[in-house]
Enzyme design. Structure first.
Site, PDB file in Angstrom:
ATOM      1  N   HIS A  53       0.854  -1.187   0.000  1.00  0.00           N
ATOM      2  CA  HIS A  53       0.000   0.000   0.000  1.00  0.00           C
ATOM      3  C   HIS A  53       0.887   1.233   0.000  1.00  0.00           C
ATOM      4  O   HIS A  53       2.018   1.207   0.522  1.00  0.00           O
ATOM      5  CB  HIS A  53      -0.881   0.027   1.249  1.00  0.00           C
ATOM      6  N   GLU A  55       0.872   3.926   1.768  1.00  0.00           N
ATOM      7  CA  GLU A  55       1.293   4.373   3.096  1.00  0.00           C
ATOM      8  C   GLU A  55       2.468   3.551   3.619  1.00  0.00           C
ATOM      9  O   GLU A  55       3.437   4.095   4.138  1.00  0.00           O
ATOM     10  CB  GLU A  55       0.151   4.261   4.111  1.00  0.00           C
ATOM     11  N   CYS A  83      -6.395   1.953   5.647  1.00  0.00           N
ATOM     12  CA  CYS A  83      -7.021   0.697   6.054  1.00  0.00           C
ATOM     13  C   CYS A  83      -6.468   0.293   7.426  1.00  0.00           C
ATOM     14  O   CYS A  83      -5.542   0.937   7.938  1.00  0.00           O
ATOM     15  CB  CYS A  83      -6.720  -0.378   5.013  1.00  0.00           C
ATOM     16  N   CYS A  86      -2.601  -0.241   7.412  1.00  0.00           N
ATOM     17  CA  CYS A  86      -1.846   1.008   7.328  1.00  0.00           C
ATOM     18  C   CYS A  86      -1.995   1.824   8.603  1.00  0.00           C
ATOM     19  O   CYS A  86      -1.037   2.460   9.054  1.00  0.00           O
ATOM     20  CB  CYS A  86      -2.275   1.801   6.104  1.00  0.00           C
TER      21      CYS A  86
END
Length: 149
Positions: A53, A55, A83, A86
Site C-alpha cells: 500500500h 502508506e 485501512c 496502514c
C-alpha cells in the site's frame, strides 16, 4: 470548491502514477519540517504483494532515509483513508499527523468502518484530518473503477 493543499497535491500525483500502472490510485507523501521526505503509490498488483500500500511503502522509505523507525516529527498525506493495516503502521511509526482525502466506506480505519487512530485507543494517537482535497481524490478512484467495468 476546495482549498489546494500542496502536500496532498503531491500525493494525488503519486495516485495518478498508480493509476497509470493499473493500480488502485492511492498516493502518499510523508512530510518532515515542511519538506517531503518520502513519496509512494500503491504497487500491490505490480509487485504481487498484499502489503504494498502507498502508506506502507512511504513509511518504509522514510524510516530508511531518517535511519529510525520513529517518525514522530512527520506528517502523512494520503489520498484515501488508511485501512487497518496502514493505520497499524502509522501507530507503530509514531506519525504525528495524518491527512487523508477520500473516505473509504468499505475499509477505512480512521472513522469510516473503524477508528483505530482515535485518541486513547492505542499508546500513540496521531491527529487526523479528513476530507483534504476530497473531490479530486474521489474522482481518481471513481474514474479507475469505472474503467475497470
Amino acid at each position: 470548491m476546495f482549498i489546494i493543499n500542496p502536500y496532498m497535491a503531491e500525493a494525488i500525483k503519486e495516485a495518478q502514477k498508480a493509476m497509470e500502472k493499473n493500480e488502485v490510485p492511492v498516493g502518499a507523501v510523508i512530510v518532515r519540517n515542511g519538506q517531503i521526505i518520502s513519496r509512494a503509490h500503491n504497487l500491490r498488483e505490480s509487485k504481487k504483494q498484499a502489503t504494498y500500500h502507498a502508506e506502507l511503502i512511504a513509511i518504509q522509505d522514510a524510516c530508511e532515509k531518517l535511519g529510525t523507525w520513529r517518525l514522530d516529527d512527520c506528517e502523512l498525506y494520503v489520498t484515501l483513508e488508511p485501512c487497518p493495516m496502514c493505520a497499524g503502521a502509522i501507530i507503530n511509526a509514531r506519525i504525528s499527523k495524518v491527512y487523508f482525502g477520500a473516505y473509504d466506506s468499505k475499509g477505512g480505519a480512521c472513522g469510516s468502518v473503524v477508528d483505530l487512530l482515535r485518541k486513547g485507543t492505542f499508546n500513540h494517537s496521531p491527529e487526523v484530518y479528513a476530507g483534504i482535497m476530497e473531490e479530486p481524490c474521489e474522482e481518481l478512484l471513481k474514474e479507475f473503477f469505472k474503467n475497470l467495468r
